[in-house]
Design a protein around this motif. Structure first.
Motif, mmCIF file in Angstrom:
data_model
loop_
_atom_site.group_PDB
_atom_site.id
_atom_site.type_symbol
_atom_site.label_atom_id
_atom_site.label_comp_id
_atom_site.label_asym_id
_atom_site.label_seq_id
_atom_site.Cartn_x
_atom_site.Cartn_y
_atom_site.Cartn_z
ATOM 1 N N LEU A 9 -2.352 -3.915 -3.175
ATOM 2 C CA LEU A 9 -2.990 -4.674 -4.254
ATOM 3 C C LEU A 9 -2.558 -6.130 -4.139
ATOM 4 O O LEU A 9 -1.368 -6.440 -4.203
ATOM 5 N N GLU A 10 -3.540 -7.011 -3.961
ATOM 6 C CA GLU A 10 -3.262 -8.435 -3.864
ATOM 7 C C GLU A 10 -3.711 -9.122 -5.148
ATOM 8 O O GLU A 10 -4.836 -8.917 -5.608
ATOM 9 N N LEU A 11 -2.823 -9.905 -5.703
ATOM 10 C CA LEU A 11 -3.102 -10.572 -6.973
ATOM 11 C C LEU A 11 -3.008 -12.078 -6.791
ATOM 12 O O LEU A 11 -2.064 -12.578 -6.162
ATOM 13 N N GLN A 12 -3.992 -12.772 -7.335
ATOM 14 C CA GLN A 12 -3.965 -14.227 -7.319
ATOM 15 C C GLN A 12 -4.031 -14.739 -8.750
ATOM 16 O O GLN A 12 -4.755 -14.207 -9.587
ATOM 17 N N LEU A 13 -3.244 -15.769 -9.020
ATOM 18 C CA LEU A 13 -3.180 -16.356 -10.360
ATOM 19 C C LEU A 13 -4.273 -17.400 -10.552
ATOM 20 O O LEU A 13 -4.874 -17.893 -9.589
ATOM 21 N N GLN A 14 -4.514 -17.733 -11.799
ATOM 22 C CA GLN A 14 -5.401 -18.852 -12.125
ATOM 23 C C GLN A 14 -4.605 -20.140 -11.888
ATOM 24 O O GLN A 14 -3.920 -20.642 -12.766
ATOM 25 N N ARG A 15 -4.685 -20.644 -10.688
ATOM 26 C CA ARG A 15 -3.789 -21.720 -10.276
ATOM 27 C C ARG A 15 -3.949 -22.999 -11.098
ATOM 28 O O ARG A 15 -2.933 -23.589 -11.497
ATOM 29 N N PRO A 16 -5.166 -23.488 -11.369
ATOM 30 C CA PRO A 16 -5.266 -24.688 -12.211
ATOM 31 C C PRO A 16 -4.609 -24.505 -13.581
ATOM 32 O O PRO A 16 -3.964 -25.419 -14.091
ATOM 33 N N ALA A 17 -4.754 -23.287 -14.153
ATOM 34 C CA ALA A 17 -4.142 -23.017 -15.455
ATOM 35 C C ALA A 17 -2.617 -22.998 -15.350
ATOM 36 O O ALA A 17 -1.913 -23.484 -16.254
ATOM 37 N N ARG A 31 0.820 -1.213 0.000
ATOM 38 C CA ARG A 31 0.000 0.000 0.000
ATOM 39 C C ARG A 31 0.858 1.269 0.000
ATOM 40 O O ARG A 31 0.593 2.201 -0.754
ATOM 41 N N ARG A 32 1.888 1.310 0.856
ATOM 42 C CA ARG A 32 2.702 2.528 0.926
ATOM 43 C C ARG A 32 3.433 2.795 -0.380
ATOM 44 O O ARG A 32 3.581 3.950 -0.791
ATOM 45 N N ALA A 33 3.917 1.746 -1.018
ATOM 46 C CA ALA A 33 4.605 1.932 -2.303
ATOM 47 C C ALA A 33 3.637 2.449 -3.361
ATOM 48 O O ALA A 33 3.998 3.295 -4.203
ATOM 49 N N LEU A 34 2.386 1.994 -3.319
ATOM 50 C CA LEU A 34 1.380 2.471 -4.277
ATOM 51 C C LEU A 34 1.016 3.926 -4.006
ATOM 52 O O LEU A 34 0.831 4.715 -4.948
ATOM 53 N N GLN A 35 0.919 4.287 -2.719
ATOM 54 C CA GLN A 35 0.626 5.679 -2.384
ATOM 55 C C GLN A 35 1.738 6.602 -2.864
ATOM 56 O O GLN A 35 1.477 7.702 -3.368
ATOM 57 N N ALA A 36 2.972 6.165 -2.711
ATOM 58 C CA ALA A 36 4.096 6.968 -3.187
ATOM 59 C C ALA A 36 4.083 7.092 -4.700
ATOM 60 O O ALA A 36 4.470 8.130 -5.256
ATOM 61 N N VAL A 40 -2.241 9.071 -4.099
ATOM 62 C CA VAL A 40 -3.605 9.008 -3.583
ATOM 63 C C VAL A 40 -3.770 7.693 -2.830
ATOM 64 O O VAL A 40 -2.977 6.762 -2.969
ATOM 65 N N GLU A 41 -4.857 7.623 -2.023
ATOM 66 C CA GLU A 41 -5.110 6.420 -1.244
ATOM 67 C C GLU A 41 -5.523 5.256 -2.140
ATOM 68 O O GLU A 41 -5.108 4.123 -1.933
ATOM 69 N N GLN A 42 -6.349 5.540 -3.123
ATOM 70 C CA GLN A 42 -6.895 4.506 -3.980
ATOM 71 C C GLN A 42 -6.116 4.419 -5.293
ATOM 72 O O GLN A 42 -5.821 5.445 -5.918
ATOM 73 N N VAL A 43 -5.798 3.191 -5.684
ATOM 74 C CA VAL A 43 -5.149 2.989 -6.985
ATOM 75 C C VAL A 43 -6.188 3.250 -8.073
ATOM 76 O O VAL A 43 -7.320 2.754 -7.981
ATOM 77 N N PRO A 44 -5.860 4.034 -9.093
ATOM 78 C CA PRO A 44 -6.828 4.309 -10.164
ATOM 79 C C PRO A 44 -7.414 3.024 -10.746
ATOM 80 O O PRO A 44 -6.699 2.052 -10.975
ATOM 81 N N GLU A 45 -8.710 3.037 -10.992
ATOM 82 C CA GLU A 45 -9.401 1.847 -11.488
ATOM 83 C C GLU A 45 -8.828 1.343 -12.813
ATOM 84 O O GLU A 45 -8.730 0.120 -13.021
ATOM 85 N N PRO A 46 -8.446 2.228 -13.753
ATOM 86 C CA PRO A 46 -7.858 1.709 -14.999
ATOM 87 C C PRO A 46 -6.597 0.887 -14.759
ATOM 88 O O PRO A 46 -6.316 -0.059 -15.495
ATOM 89 N N VAL A 47 -5.846 1.246 -13.722
ATOM 90 C CA VAL A 47 -4.638 0.480 -13.397
ATOM 91 C C VAL A 47 -5.006 -0.906 -12.898
ATOM 92 O O VAL A 47 -4.417 -1.917 -13.300
ATOM 93 N N VAL A 48 -6.000 -0.987 -12.007
ATOM 94 C CA VAL A 48 -6.445 -2.280 -11.498
ATOM 95 C C VAL A 48 -6.959 -3.145 -12.639
ATOM 96 O O VAL A 48 -6.683 -4.349 -12.708
ATOM 97 N N SER A 49 -7.710 -2.545 -13.557
ATOM 98 C CA SER A 49 -8.237 -3.289 -14.706
ATOM 99 C C SER A 49 -7.101 -3.797 -15.590
ATOM 100 O O SER A 49 -7.151 -4.927 -16.093
ATOM 101 N N ALA A 50 -6.061 -2.961 -15.767
ATOM 102 C CA ALA A 50 -4.924 -3.373 -16.591
ATOM 103 C C ALA A 50 -4.195 -4.551 -15.963
ATOM 104 O O ALA A 50 -3.767 -5.482 -16.657
#
Length: 541
Positions: free
Chosen positions: A85-93, A44-49, A53-63
């Motif tokens: 931002l927490e990301l999880q992969l499609q593990r079965p794939a 979170r702190r690295a994203l704020q830097a 802003v507190e919230q990551v822009p939605e286009p970035v999350v979508s990308a």
């Protein structure tokens, strides 16, 4: 195909690129507790830097969520949490992509270019095996491991010197160190003539046998910026026939190139030494003398390589034994400890069984190599000689790794035996397996922390900053040992908890075969890692 292989570095690169301009933010999770919820995290702190802003822009999350590209693992979800931002992969794939191409993950990433020709020089091998110190042994093992890693990446490597003591070659064979045992005839006349031009004597005094005179090195050291990294006390050096012989062997290795990994390949004279780099792998006690040798080579040979680097191995301190312990005494101690431990476990008759002699030797060498190579070569190494260091229950030891290698072999032998008895069907085509049945957290831990990142780890081990300024160079020769220990710990935990070969019931076969294919990948990675250390896999202990 290499382009189809998923990669941790490729995925991280794409994730960071999706955030826009700036330094890297994302990192891969490794701890089982965190992997229950996420595979990658952007704090979170690295994203704020980055965004202010507190919230990551939605286009970035979508990308990030729609991330694709060569080598990029498929993304399942990306969510903002208090951690970032927490990301999880499609593990079965991911399971399917990796486990249907196991061989691609048990080898290093393809090199971007052939790179320079590299001479690895370990002067400790010129001495007598009886006086080989532990710090010198460490340098020898580092050079051998580094040569294997570099060659696996396609780098052309030549090893020098040829040991002068015939018993040294025998000891290297015992340690499963690949080192050339023969060399071309060495001619030192040209170097001797140049030495007479520069060397001086004091007041015409008679020189000792084998001594040509004394040569000033101070001026040369200060030329062309070579003083950076050299000992300021370097002033002059006594020039001897033995020193010229050492230089002649190095000179021959550079000019008459042969690839030691290709036996019988004839030497090919090179018209230029510009594409050749020499790395001197030395103990810290020997570096001062090696610096003198560098300067003498430049002084006496106009075609000496422009780049000479020093990989200096730190001292070896024995915590509970004599400080004068030699390398051969150390080997004999470990061998005796392995034999004693096996006798206690299986009976005294086993220690006398010739069929087990080679296994004892391999276990002893594994113990030594993991002890010597698990610490970064530049750091001081503390050696403990207690019997506990060779126990198969000690999770940090080479014998523990070999024990789990044998457990894997036993597992597959048990499956084969049961299949021959008709309890299990023949292994189906890998493309028909259902990897969504791999639901245990230990299974993802093995794939995500061991199989998937292994090619990148091999590449990091073979990465040397040849062109960096200064005399000294660092290497990551501790990576493979640490990786194999962690892999063995994760496999051991999983194997102790999960019954891989289940009841011979058809509705259980799908999960059993998916698990066996995962452990096939683990086995291939383990065997490749051991090969980088010169250790053969064991089928039983």
């Amino acid at each position: 195909m290499a382009t189809l292989r998923l990669g941790v570095e490729e995925t991280l690169g794409a994730l960071n690129a999706a955030l826009g301009p700036g330094g890297p933010v994302w990192f891969k999770e490794t701890h089982a507790r965190h992997l229950r919820a996420r595979d990658f995290l952007a704090p979170r702190r690295a994203l704020q830097a980055r965004f202010g802003v507190e919230q990551v822009p939605e286009p970035v999350v979508s990308a990030v969520t729609g991330l694709q590209g060569p080598g990029v693992a498929p993304v399942l979800s990306c969510a903002a949490t208090p951690a970032g931002l927490e990301l999880q992969l499609q593990r079965p794939a991911v399971f399917e992509r990796v486990l249907t191409s196991v061989a691609a993950y048990a080898s290093p990433s393809a090199p971007t270019s052939s790179g320079p020709r590299l001479v690895l020089h370990c002067g400790a091998l010129r001495g007598s095996v009886c006086t080989l110190r532990l710090s010198q042994l460490r340098a020898v093992l580092v050079a051998d491991h580094l040569a294997r890693a570099l060659r696996a990446r396609g780098v052309r490597v030549r090893l020098v010197p040829t040991p002068r003591d015939p018993y040294m070659q025998t000891f290297l064979d015992q340690l499963r160190v690949e080192w050339p045992a023969a060399t071309e005839s060495i001619v030192i006349e040209a170097l001797r003539s140049r030495a007479f031009e520069f060397a001086s004597t004091q007041d015409g005094d008679a020189l000792p046998p084998g001594t040509l005179g004394r040569m000033c090195l101070k001026e040369l050291m200060e030329e062309q910026g070579r003083s950076a990294g050299y000992d300021p006390n370097l002033d002059n050096s006594v020039v001897t026939e033995d020193l010229l012989s050492t230089l002649a062997e190095l000179q021959n290795a550079v000019k008459n190139w042969t690839d030691d990994s290709t036996p019988g390949l004839a030497g090919t004279p090179q018209s230029s030494t510009e594409s050749c780099i020499v790395v001197h792998v030395v103990s810290c006690e020997e570096e001062f003398q090696q610096q003198k040798l560098d300067l003498l080579w430049w002084k006496l040979d106009d075609q000496a390589p422009l780049i000479q680097k020093h990989l200096v191995c730190g001292p070896v301190k024995v915590a509970d034994g004599p400080g004068t312990l030699t390398a051969t005494e150390y080997y004999e101690l470990r061998l005796a400890q392995v034999q004693k431990a096996s006798a206690l476990k299986h009976g005294k008759h086993l220690a006398q069984d010739p069929a087990w002699a080679e296994i004892f030797e391999i276990l002893s060498v594994a113990a030594i190599k993991f002890e010597m190579l698990s610490t970064a070569p530049q750091s001081q190494l503390f050696l403990t000689l207690a019997d506990s260091n060779i126990s198969t229950k000690g999770t940090k030891s080479g014998t523990f790794v070999m024990y789990n290698c044998a457990r894997l072999a036993t597992l597959f032998e048990s499956y084969k035996h049961s299949m021959q008895q008709g309890l299990y069907p023949i292994f189906p085509p890998v493309s028909s397996l259902d990897f969504s049945l791999l639901q245990d957290e230990g299974e993802w831990l093995l794939l995500f922390n061991s199989v998937l990142p292994f090619p990148d780890l091999l590449s990091q081990t073979a990465s040397l900053a040849y062109t960096a300024p200064g005399l000294h160079i660092t290497a990551r020769t501790e990576l493979v040992c640490k990786f194999l220990v962690q892999l063995s710990m994760d496999f051991s935990s999983y194997y102790n908890r999960v019954h891989v070969l289940g009841e011979p019931r058809p509705h259980l076969f799908g999960q059993m075969f998916a698990r066996l294919q995962l452990l096939r990948a683990v086995r291939e990675v383990l065997h490749t890692g051991l090969a980088m250390l010169g250790l053969p896999p064991l089928n039983h202990i």
